[in-house]
Design a protein around this motif. Structure first.
Motif, short mmCIF file in Angstrom:
data_model
loop_
_atom_site.label_atom_id
_atom_site.label_comp_id
_atom_site.label_asym_id
_atom_site.label_seq_id
_atom_site.Cartn_x
_atom_site.Cartn_y
_atom_site.Cartn_z
N GLY A 59 0.76 -1.24 0.00
CA GLY A 59 0.00 0.00 0.00
C GLY A 59 0.79 1.29 0.00
O GLY A 59 0.22 2.36 0.20
N TYR A 60 2.08 1.20 -0.26
CA TYR A 60 2.90 2.41 -0.27
C TYR A 60 2.96 3.03 -1.67
O TYR A 60 2.87 2.32 -2.68
CB TYR A 60 4.32 2.09 0.21
N SER A 61 3.14 4.34 -1.69
CA SER A 61 3.29 5.03 -2.97
C SER A 61 4.70 5.54 -3.18
O SER A 61 5.07 5.90 -4.29
CB SER A 61 2.30 6.21 -3.06
N GLU A 62 5.48 5.57 -2.11
CA GLU A 62 6.84 6.09 -2.17
C GLU A 62 7.80 5.18 -1.41
O GLU A 62 7.39 4.42 -0.53
CB GLU A 62 6.93 7.48 -1.53
N VAL A 63 9.07 5.29 -1.77
CA VAL A 63 10.11 4.65 -0.97
C VAL A 63 11.23 5.66 -0.76
O VAL A 63 11.45 6.55 -1.59
CB VAL A 63 10.70 3.37 -1.62
N GLU A 64 11.92 5.52 0.34
CA GLU A 64 13.10 6.31 0.61
C GLU A 64 14.29 5.36 0.60
O GLU A 64 14.29 4.35 1.31
CB GLU A 64 12.99 7.02 1.96
N THR A 65 15.27 5.67 -0.20
CA THR A 65 16.38 4.75 -0.39
C THR A 65 17.46 4.94 0.67
O THR A 65 17.45 5.90 1.44
CB THR A 65 17.02 4.95 -1.77
N PHE A 66 18.39 4.02 0.69
CA PHE A 66 19.59 4.11 1.52
C PHE A 66 20.65 3.22 0.87
O PHE A 66 20.34 2.38 0.02
CB PHE A 66 19.33 3.64 2.96
N GLY A 67 21.88 3.40 1.25
CA GLY A 67 22.93 2.46 0.89
C GLY A 67 23.47 2.53 -0.52
O GLY A 67 24.21 1.62 -0.93
N TYR A 68 23.16 3.58 -1.28
CA TYR A 68 23.65 3.65 -2.64
C TYR A 68 25.17 3.85 -2.68
O TYR A 68 25.74 4.58 -1.87
CB TYR A 68 22.99 4.79 -3.40
N SER A 69 25.80 3.20 -3.64
CA SER A 69 27.21 3.48 -3.94
C SER A 69 27.38 3.44 -5.45
O SER A 69 26.63 2.77 -6.16
CB SER A 69 28.14 2.44 -3.29
#
Length: 291
Positions: A59-69
């Protein structure tokens, strides 16, 4: 609390429905209800495509990322591939957590430039600092120096159409020389350039009332992390609405705070399937926001 930073490198007095529904609107005309992907950090490396699909189903419309390299991308996917995956599942990503210790330590731009590229490719607007190495904030002078650097980073991001944000834990309220790091960055950073992402759980755990901070600094909090506190063990999280934090009252002041994005996060799960947990939390928050 440095767990997230290390991972990146290797509480109703007012009816929530009456207060929230007409006012808490994102740029698209409705509240942005998202999930911080750190919640599913154990699952993502095993099946990033399956995890993203399950988040949409929850049921989410957005995500917030983490951990990118730059080397590993987003769990093995390039920024372009990850963006396509989100779009295929009807998701957007307004923000990402990007560790900036390299910039704070040396002023080098390479890492920050790679984050800018990733944010632009995925359609993010906010680059959010998830926490800062404690070595950089030992004194009140350190606090001011970091705040200055935040302003500089925000100035770098502005021509790119990007904005800077800061996410708190609880160490920011440790008093040093008559002040705290959190007070310093709120007072010394430019409100037009530096957005705050208040983690409600960590504010409450630090012994503070989010409403007092909203009143003192209205409009500063573009994001909130909605994370509940287990009734028995306050060091643990639980599904939103099952714990001790009064989200109805706190979020009833969201317009005053300036909140546009409501990001669910759960750092640990106890005797419940993570996907069932995030779906339960999504349902509760969407009920509060009447979406």
């Amino acid at each position: 609390m440095t767990t997230r930073r290390n991972f990146l490198v290797q509480a109703g007095l007012v009816s929530a429905a009456a207060m929230l529904a007409p006012t808490l609107l994102s740029a698209k005309g409705k509240p942005g209800v998202g999930l911080q992907l750190y919640s599913l950090r154990d699952q993502l490396p095993k099946d990033v495509k399956g995890v993203i699909a399950n988040i949409a189903k929850a049921g989410y419309s957005e995500v917030e990322t983490f951990g990118y390299s730059k080397q590993g991308g987003f769990w093995g996917l390039s920024a372009k591939e990850f963006s396509a995956l989100l779009k295929a599942n009807g998701l957007t990503t307004p923000s990402g957590h990007y560790g900036l210790d390299e910039y704070f330590g040396s002023g080098k731009m390479d890492q920050l430039n790679s984050y800018i590229d990733a944010a632009l490719i995925t359609g993010q607007t906010y680059i959010i600092i998830p926490g800062i190495n404690h070595e950089f904030i030992k004194t009140a002078a350190d606090f001011k120096a970091v705040a200055e650097k935040m302003n500089k980073i925000a100035e770098i991001l502005k021509p790119k159409g990007l904005k800077l944000g800061y996410h708190n834990h609880n160490f920011e309220w440790k008093e040093t020389e008559g002040t705290t790091f959190y007070d310093t960055i709120l007072n010394e950073t430019d409100p037009k350039l530096v957005n705050m992402e208040m983690d409600l759980y960590w504010v409450v755990r630090a012994g503070y009332n989010p409403l007092d901070i909203f009143k003192k600094h209205p409009g500063r909090f573009t994001f909130v992390h909605i994370k509940d506190m287990d009734k028995t063990n306050h060091e643990l999280n639980t599904e939103i609405g099952n714990g001790t934090i009064d989200f109805k009252t706190i979020l009833g002041q969201a317009k005053k705070a300036g909140i546009k994005h409501f990001i669910v996060e759960q750092e640990n799960f106890t005797n419940i399937d993570p996907y069932q947990s995030i779906a339960q939390s999504s349902k509760y928050i969407k009920g509060l926001l009447a979406v």
